[in-house]
Design an enzyme around this catalytic site. Structure first.
Site, PDB file in Angstrom:
ATOM      1  CG  MET A  30      -1.888  -1.215   1.203  1.00  0.00           C
ATOM      2  SD  MET A  30      -3.409  -0.980   2.123  1.00  0.00           S
ATOM      3  CE  MET A  30      -2.783  -0.666   3.753  1.00  0.00           C
ATOM      4  CG  HIS A  37       7.052  -1.552   2.078  1.00  0.00           C
ATOM      5  ND1 HIS A  37       6.936  -0.474   2.937  1.00  0.00           N
ATOM      6  CD2 HIS A  37       5.824  -2.129   2.018  1.00  0.00           C
ATOM      7  CE1 HIS A  37       5.689  -0.398   3.369  1.00  0.00           C
ATOM      8  NE2 HIS A  37       4.998  -1.384   2.841  1.00  0.00           N
ATOM      9  CD  GLN A 154      -1.621  -8.608   4.746  1.00  0.00           C
ATOM     10  OE1 GLN A 154      -2.487  -7.768   4.839  1.00  0.00           O
ATOM     11  NE2 GLN A 154      -0.386  -8.290   4.383  1.00  0.00           N
TER      12      GLN A 154
END
Ligand code: PAF
Length: 291
Positions: A30, A37, A154
């Site tokens: 996102m 990341h 997740q």
């Protein structure tokens, strides 16, 4: 690095790569990139011919009282960071490209979504994650997809979708990347003011203490979660949850036997933070501790 905004363009690029026999790695994000990341991008780069990073702040995984509008967005900065990691394609679609008028499908995983963040945030959250990730898999058709272990639940949800829907993608879980003092990196850390930032380290310190207790042979869930709770209380933090859960199905674990997920969530200042450790019992219980 190309920046693509439409599903048609993205499909064409992947089709061309596949026709040339190249493997495809996807890092779903996102945006608001941090070292966490970048570590996923590096893993994808090391293992695939074509690396695609998706940048999409997915509205369906945010509740009405959550931070969708405030979520940090800086595409130019993100694009520069991704390019520096050797990413080939940044897929940055609009919300209407992903959810056109008439969109009516939602993927719901039962069971493992009903606890921890699913209970704290609501069922919509993992429905939103499962739906958008499945769409991204359908659009990019990656061989491998990379997720951070900070969002342990997740990853379990995505793995369950892949298994139940027979999706042909390998899910790669990458280790949590931490600040030098232990705070797990998160795009939401930008919401922490100076005082909240100092207090926030209590989450990782509590998990460190609990892991050390488990390594010393303490197996009782209350002992392990209690260590985290005490550290949080010391920093004046009221947790949303501190729980020891099975790595198979997130069922509660009352006594550690092998490995389990110790997960914590708490609001600190303006940020909702999550963190976890996989705790291990390897030795004999200490004298006095029931086995
Ligand atoms: O972890 C995230 O950033 C998001 O939940 C994801 C996987 C990109 C889906 O929107």
């Amino acid at each position: 690095m190309k920046i693509l905004r439409t599903i048609t363009e993205m499909r064409a690029a992947v089709r061309e790569a596949r026709a040339a026999g190249r493997t495809v790695g996807l890092v779903p994000t996102m945006g608001a990139f941090h070292e966490g990341h970048l570590s996923l991008m590096r893993a994808a780069r090391a293992q695939n011919d074509l690396v695609v990073v998706s940048l999409f702040v997915n509205p369906t995984q945010f509740g009405p009282n959550e931070d969708l509008a405030a979520y940090p967005r800086d595409e130019a900065r993100d694009a520069a960071l991704a390019e520096a990691e050797g990413v080939d394609i940044l897929f940055a679609p609009t919300a209407s490209e992903i959810y056109p008028d008439g969109f009516a499908t939602s993927i719901h995983v039962s069971g493992i979504t009903e606890v921890l963040d699913g209970a704290a945030r609501g069922a919509f959250h993992f429905d939103g994650v499962a739906t958008v990730v499945t769409k991204l898999f359908g659009i990019v058709r990656p061989d491998d997809a990379y997720f951070g272990q900070k969002d342990a639940q997740q990853i379990m949800v995505v793995r369950r979708v892949v298994r139940d829907l027979d999706l042909d993608v390998r899910i790669v879980a990458c280790p949590i990347v931490r600040e030098p003092d232990g705070l797990a990196m998160s795009s939401r850390n930008v919401y922490l003011d100076e005082r909240a930032r100092r207090r926030a380290v209590a989450l990782s310190r509590g998990l460190d203490q609990a892991s050390a207790l488990a390594a010393d042979g303490f197996r009782d869930a209350l002992t392990l979660t209690g260590a985290v709770r005490r550290m949080l209380a010391h920093a004046d933090i009221e947790p949303e949850y501190v729980e020891l859960r099975s790595l198979d199905d997130l069922s509660p674990v009352s006594e550690l036997d092998g490995e389990a997920l110790l997960a914590v969530a708490a609001r600190v200042g303006g940020a909702r933070l999550i963190d976890n450790h996989i705790v291990r019992f390897e030795g004999e219980p200490p004298a006095g501790e029931q086995s």
